[in-house]
Enzyme design. Structure first.
Site, mmCIF file in Angstrom:
data_model
loop_
_atom_site.group_PDB
_atom_site.id
_atom_site.type_symbol
_atom_site.label_atom_id
_atom_site.label_comp_id
_atom_site.label_asym_id
_atom_site.label_seq_id
_atom_site.Cartn_x
_atom_site.Cartn_y
_atom_site.Cartn_z
ATOM 1 N N GLY A 83 0.825 -1.311 -0.064
ATOM 2 C CA GLY A 83 0.004 0.021 0.210
ATOM 3 C C GLY A 83 0.832 1.250 -0.027
ATOM 4 O O GLY A 83 0.404 2.330 -0.397
ATOM 5 N N HIS A 109 -8.871 -1.264 4.242
ATOM 6 C CA HIS A 109 -7.478 -1.331 4.273
ATOM 7 C C HIS A 109 -7.032 -1.463 2.711
ATOM 8 O O HIS A 109 -7.107 -2.580 2.282
ATOM 9 C CB HIS A 109 -7.012 -2.392 5.266
ATOM 10 N N THR A 110 -6.419 -0.321 2.252
ATOM 11 C CA THR A 110 -6.421 -0.513 0.840
ATOM 12 C C THR A 110 -5.065 -1.202 0.466
ATOM 13 O O THR A 110 -4.866 -1.621 -0.516
ATOM 14 C CB THR A 110 -6.072 1.044 0.249
ATOM 15 N N CYS A 111 -4.084 -1.324 1.541
ATOM 16 C CA CYS A 111 -2.889 -2.390 1.460
ATOM 17 C C CYS A 111 -3.180 -3.738 0.904
ATOM 18 O O CYS A 111 -2.644 -4.442 0.229
ATOM 19 C CB CYS A 111 -1.994 -2.375 2.549
ATOM 20 N N PHE A 112 -4.455 -4.179 1.650
ATOM 21 C CA PHE A 112 -4.914 -5.486 1.527
ATOM 22 C C PHE A 112 -6.246 -5.607 0.689
ATOM 23 O O PHE A 112 -6.759 -6.851 0.686
ATOM 24 C CB PHE A 112 -5.008 -6.161 2.781
#
Length: 597
Positions: A291, A563-566
């Site tokens: 992210g 949670h944009t990373c995931f």
């Protein structure tokens, strides 16, 4: 080695047989297909058994032969039954054993075909390839080789004529999950390692779709990345100071470009650009699981394409960026842009900018033409096109000069298109030369220094063989993603957690709302949950990590979060459709994600 795969010795067919073929074809009454098959059988047998004198036949004979084969290929029954398929096989075998100059003449002949003529032939060859592949237990044999080799002739002709879309040549049997693309890649990179044959579909890249090509590029990049990582680990045993990652530690704007430029130059000098990437914003907590890199590339590209940097100019009509002509030396900055685009590809990140297609064509070695100008400066293209098609040159008072913006918007400067251009009037006799020089100036000479630096930076990380498999259109998809927002595919591949399933009521409501959204709001939702509104080249179903929806507590006034990373959406268990719809829309329309919107 498949037949005719080695250097081929030309064998020629009797002139009388070719003339008989044409005569027989024109006089057929009954059982036309069987007669065609018989004639093609005899042509092939004659070719294979005749002795070679090492000389090309005369032009008249070549024309007769090409005409005979063309008529046979145009037979509409060629894929109707087993007899028609044998006819096609014989013709492909015959053409496959021709010397290269004669095959090139067939390319020229096929380039004259219309869409209605070209499409059935492509379908027939691809159907034959599919049947042959499955009949031989998914093995590549001589028949497959000859068919693909023949299809490459048709594809080359179509590149000239544009009779059908290039996507028509994507071969379904190799663009599915069951096909071992990695094995084909290894056969291409290391011939003979896995089998006695050196055949690989990578020698014929037109049959692979962009998703399969991106897999091949990933295999190449992963291999290089793993090698760099292991070398760094090995080096650390002796020096104790080598990090196996490429770590970029930067401050945010207005220092982002400067910090990145210095570290990229250092990494390039130390040959560490191809190590796995990690990004850290100085003074901020956070572990880079993908992210942070995504945010970094978004912010950096935004800064470098900002008008204040003076590197690129946005065309108001096309909404595309193009290189700004300038006398200021910004070689390092343009090289950085190219390097960062290459670094994004190397680390599987999509970027958010809009270049005209010519940018990607130039990266692939294409020389610009007047038609390319349409995507860069459509108004100028229309004016030059009008100049060429109408006898108005003498009325316009043009000379061999062009006006160009000066640096810092201080006005216009006049440049000669050739020596003493001010005294050379444009006439109807020399207007084509004027247009050629004008196009060359706009698309090449005026931005040569900038583009050369950009290309040099790009090829630092993307100069390998795998990238050459891509067409310019496919390269754009690789860098910027697909335009297809297939949320049905995303729904099918979504995972659920913390008590949710595909049958949960709030989940059903969620997808009902999503599928009803206009495209612009669907892009906002995609940005909200992934940090980017770009679609991976393989489509939304291939999001990595997979899109996940988790229960975020019971019904409440809380908004959905992500949670944009995931690629992970946290959705409260709302009790009614309207509550869910209202809070979801409020989130996606007002969220700033990483502070970018």
């Amino acid at each position: 080695m498949p037949p005719c795969a080695a250097a081929e010795t030309p064998r020629f067919i009797d002139r009388a047989l070719v003339e008989q073929t044409l005569s027989s074809l024109s006089g057929m009454q009954a059982d036309m297909l069987q007669e065609m098959h018989s004639l093609s059988d005899r042509m092939l047998a004659s070719w294979q058994s005749s002795s070679s004198n090492g000389q090309m036949p005369d032009e008249h004979f070549q024309a007769l032969l090409l005409r005979a084969v063309g008529i046979l290929l145009l037979n509409p029954c060629v894929d109707d039954d087993q007899v028609g398929r044998r006819l096609l096989v014989n013709l492909m075998d015959l053409v496959g054993c021709w010397p290269a100059p004669l095959r090139q003449k067939l390319v020229t002949e096929l380039a004259q075909w219309s869409t209605q003529q070209m499409q059935p032939l492509i379908i027939a060859v691809e159907q034959h390839l599919t049947i042959t592949y499955f009949e031989h237990d998914n093995r590549i044999d001589a028949a497959t080789y000859q068919a693909v080799k023949f299809l490459s002739i048709v594809a080359e002709a179509n590149d000239q004529s544009k009779a059908v879309n290039y996507t028509q040549f994507y071969l379904d049997i190799i663009n599915i999950e069951d096909f071992d693309v990695k094995r084909d890649y290894v056969s291409w990179k290391r011939p003979g390692l896995l089998s006695d044959s050196d055949f690989s579909f990578c020698h014929y890249p037109f049959v692979y779709d962009p998703a399969s090509k991106s897999d091949i590029l990933a295999y190449e990049n992963t291999g290089e990345m793993r090698e760099q990582f292991h070398d760094a680990i090995f080096e650390s045993f002796f020096t104790g100071g080598s990090c196996p990652y490429l770590v970029l530690r930067t401050r945010r704007s207005p220092y982002l470009v400067h910090d990145t430029l210095l570290q990229i130059q250092n990494a390039s000098a130390n040959n560490t650009l191809k190590r796995p990437l990690k990004v850290q914003f100085i003074g901020e907590q956070g572990v880079d699981e993908g992210g942070v890199q995504k945010e970094f590339f978004q912010l950096l590209m935004r800064d470098m394409f900002d008008a204040n940097y003076g590197m690129f100019k946005l065309d108001e009509e096309t909404r595309m960026y193009w290189f700004r002509p300038s006398n200021i030396d910004m070689t390092m900055e343009f090289e950085l842009v190219g390097t960062m685009i290459g670094l994004a590809i190397y680390n599987s990140h999509l970027l958010e900018f809009s270049f005209p297609m010519l940018t990607y064509r130039k990266l692939m070695g294409h020389k610009p033409t007047l038609q390319d100008l349409r995507g860069v400066h459509p108004t100028i293209h229309a004016s030059l096109q009008k100049l060429l098609t109408q006898d108005i040159a003498s009325q316009l008072g043009l000379v061999f000069q062009v006006e160009q913006e000066t640096d810092f918007g201080e006005g216009l400067e006049t440049l000669d298109l050739e020596a003493d251009g001010a005294s050379k009037a444009v006439t109807d006799d020399n207007k084509q030369h004027y247009v050629d020089l004008y196009v060359r100036h706009l698309l090449e000479t005026s931005i040569q220094r900038q583009f050369d630096a950009f290309q040099r930076g790009f090829k630092r990380l993307c100069g390998g063989p795998a990238l050459k498999l891509f067409r310019a259109e496919e390269l754009e998809k690789l860098i910027c993603g697909s335009q297809s927002l297939d949320f049905l595919a995303l729904e099918k591949h979504t995972r659920y957690d913390d008590g949710y399933s595909a049958q949960s009521q709030v989940v059903k409501w969620f997808w009902e709302v999503v599928h009803a959204l206009p495209q612009e709001q669907q892009k906002q939702l995609l940005f909200f949950v992934t940090g980017s509104d770009r679609v991976p080249i393989k489509g939304l179903a291939s999001l990595t990590p997979s899109f996940t929806i988790s229960r975020a507590g019971p019904h409440s006034d809380r908004l959905p979060t992500a949670h944009t990373c995931f690629n992970h959406l946290l959705l409260p268990d709302y009790q009614d459709l309207e509550s869910m719809r209202g809070r979801l829309l409020l989130s996606i329309q007002n969220s700033e994600g990483f502070g970018l919107m």
